[in-house]
Enzyme design. Structure first.
Site, short mmCIF file in Angstrom:
data_model
loop_
_atom_site.label_atom_id
_atom_site.label_comp_id
_atom_site.label_asym_id
_atom_site.label_seq_id
_atom_site.Cartn_x
_atom_site.Cartn_y
_atom_site.Cartn_z
N ARG A 94 -53.28 21.71 -33.77
CA ARG A 94 -53.44 20.93 -32.69
C ARG A 94 -55.11 21.30 -32.00
O ARG A 94 -55.60 20.61 -31.81
CB ARG A 94 -52.31 21.06 -31.82
CG ARG A 94 -51.50 19.82 -31.89
CD ARG A 94 -50.77 19.62 -30.55
NE ARG A 94 -51.22 18.96 -29.57
CZ ARG A 94 -50.78 19.04 -28.33
NH1 ARG A 94 -49.93 19.57 -27.90
NH2 ARG A 94 -51.51 18.45 -27.50
N HIS B 216 -49.31 21.99 -16.83
CA HIS B 216 -48.75 22.20 -17.95
C HIS B 216 -49.42 23.19 -19.00
O HIS B 216 -49.09 23.40 -20.01
CB HIS B 216 -48.45 20.74 -18.75
CG HIS B 216 -47.16 19.78 -18.24
ND1 HIS B 216 -47.13 18.74 -18.31
CD2 HIS B 216 -46.22 20.19 -17.31
CE1 HIS B 216 -46.05 18.09 -17.77
NE2 HIS B 216 -45.77 19.14 -16.92
N CYS C 137 -54.02 45.39 -22.48
CA CYS C 137 -52.90 44.36 -22.64
C CYS C 137 -53.49 42.88 -22.54
O CYS C 137 -52.61 41.77 -22.30
CB CYS C 137 -51.85 44.54 -21.38
SG CYS C 137 -51.25 46.28 -21.50
N CYS D 26 -45.80 47.19 -29.33
CA CYS D 26 -44.39 46.95 -29.17
C CYS D 26 -44.12 45.68 -29.70
O CYS D 26 -43.11 45.09 -29.76
CB CYS D 26 -44.33 46.76 -27.63
SG CYS D 26 -45.16 45.19 -26.97
N THR E 183 -50.35 8.20 -17.07
CA THR E 183 -48.99 8.76 -17.08
C THR E 183 -48.01 7.50 -16.88
O THR E 183 -47.83 6.76 -16.15
CB THR E 183 -48.87 9.90 -15.98
OG1 THR E 183 -47.50 10.55 -16.30
CG2 THR E 183 -48.95 9.52 -14.67
N ASN F 21 -52.97 1.69 -15.18
CA ASN F 21 -52.27 2.17 -16.50
C ASN F 21 -52.23 0.76 -17.33
O ASN F 21 -52.17 -0.21 -16.50
CB ASN F 21 -50.92 2.50 -16.30
CG ASN F 21 -50.23 3.21 -17.52
OD1 ASN F 21 -49.94 2.69 -18.51
ND2 ASN F 21 -49.75 4.51 -17.38
N GLU G 96 -49.83 -0.09 -19.17
CA GLU G 96 -48.39 -0.74 -19.10
C GLU G 96 -47.68 -0.23 -17.77
O GLU G 96 -48.11 0.48 -16.98
CB GLU G 96 -47.97 0.24 -20.23
CG GLU G 96 -48.30 0.09 -21.47
CD GLU G 96 -48.07 -1.11 -22.21
OE1 GLU G 96 -47.06 -2.06 -21.79
OE2 GLU G 96 -48.88 -1.51 -23.43
#
Ligand code: OAD
Length: 257
Positions: A75, A125, A150, A166, A204, A229, A231
């Protein structure tokens, strides 16, 4: 005598001109015209050939780290070829012309808003181009990035890369099913939604919460809400005005000075 009410686009443009604070909530549809399939497009959508629970959950990653890592690597390679479209550009240019007036909140992990030059994007997200540790680092208790030793970027390369000490695994920094959204990003998005005078909701389906709740929050807080949109969406009832069409078509018209 007053004239006829303005047509939807003219009405929305008037609100854009008037609003001191604008929040924009975007979803997969704003990237459709860049060639990125949306989630709920069943024939060609992102999950057309996969079950989400096999790829986009922490459990799937723990069970099949290589399979999930490689799918995300594919992706990433696809997205590297993709360019922002006129909708992304219109948002970024508006931010540049009007610093501080428009807060951009996105559910997209594709990085196209950032590639178009948008600033301070609240990526609810996560970001597909970024990595973090799967588990909090044993040394710091963090998911990476603050302490050099780290840093996931220092992990031993592999599918996925891992910590030499680890064996903690590196994973994409996106929100998987069943996971919480990043707290600081969500708090900033709540603030923007409750403080704005105008919210634009573009591309969205409005089916996924807590993101979709931001449109309700804006409306309850007194903002005008415009849904854009091609739709019908689950947020149409929240909208004062609906613009039927694509984001690359409407955003440049809506956000032009
Ligand atoms: P969806 O796939 O649910 O919805 C895409 C929306 O974009 C639909 O309403 C389409 O009608 C609309 N659309 C399609 N082409 C468009 C265009 N050219 N211009 C404007 N709109 C267009 O995607 P999201 O609403 O973003 O979450 O999905 C929300 C979340 O569901 C995603 O972020 C993802 C998924 O589960 C996670 O991965 C955590």
């Amino acid at each position: 005598m007053t004239g006829a009410p303005p047509a939807p686009l003219e009405q929305a443009r008037q609100w854009v001109r008037q609003a001191r604070r604008i929040a924009v909530l975007t979803g997969a549809g704003v990237s459709a015209e860049s060639g990125v399939p949306t989630f709920r497009d069943v024939q060609v959508g992102l999950w057309a050939n996969f079950r989400a629970e096999d790829l986009a959950t922490p459990e799937a990653f723990r069970a099949h780290p290589q399979r999930v890592w490689d799918w995300y690597a594919a992706r990433r390679a696809q997205l590297a070829q993709v360019q922002p479209n006129a909708g992304h550009v219109a948002l970024a240019e508006f931010q540049r012309r009007h610093p501080g007036r428009l807060t951009l909140i996105t559910q997209n992990v594709d990085g196209l808003h950032q590639k178009a030059g948008s600033m301070g994007v609240l990526a609810l997200h996560g970001n597909l181009s970024e990595n973090r540790w799967l588990d909090p680092c044993l040394k710091t208790g963090l998911y990476g990035q603050t302490v050099r030793s780290c840093d996931p970027a220092q992990a031993v390369p592999g599918h996925p890369p891992h910590c030499a000490e680890c064996h903690n695994l590196v994973r994409p920094d996106v929100v998987w099913f069943g996971e919480m959204l990043p707290e600081d990003v969500l708090a900033a998005a709540h603030h923007a939604a409750s403080a704005c005078e105008l919210m634009l909701v573009a591309g969205t389906s409005g089916m996924v919460y807590p993101a979709a709740g931001l449109a309700h929050l804006a409306r309850q807080s007194g903002a005008r809400v415009v849904v854009l949109n091609p739709e019908p969406t689950d947020l149409d009832e929240t909208a004062h005005v609906r613009l039927t069409g694509t984001s690359a078509q409407w955003l440049p018209l809506l956000l032009a000075d």
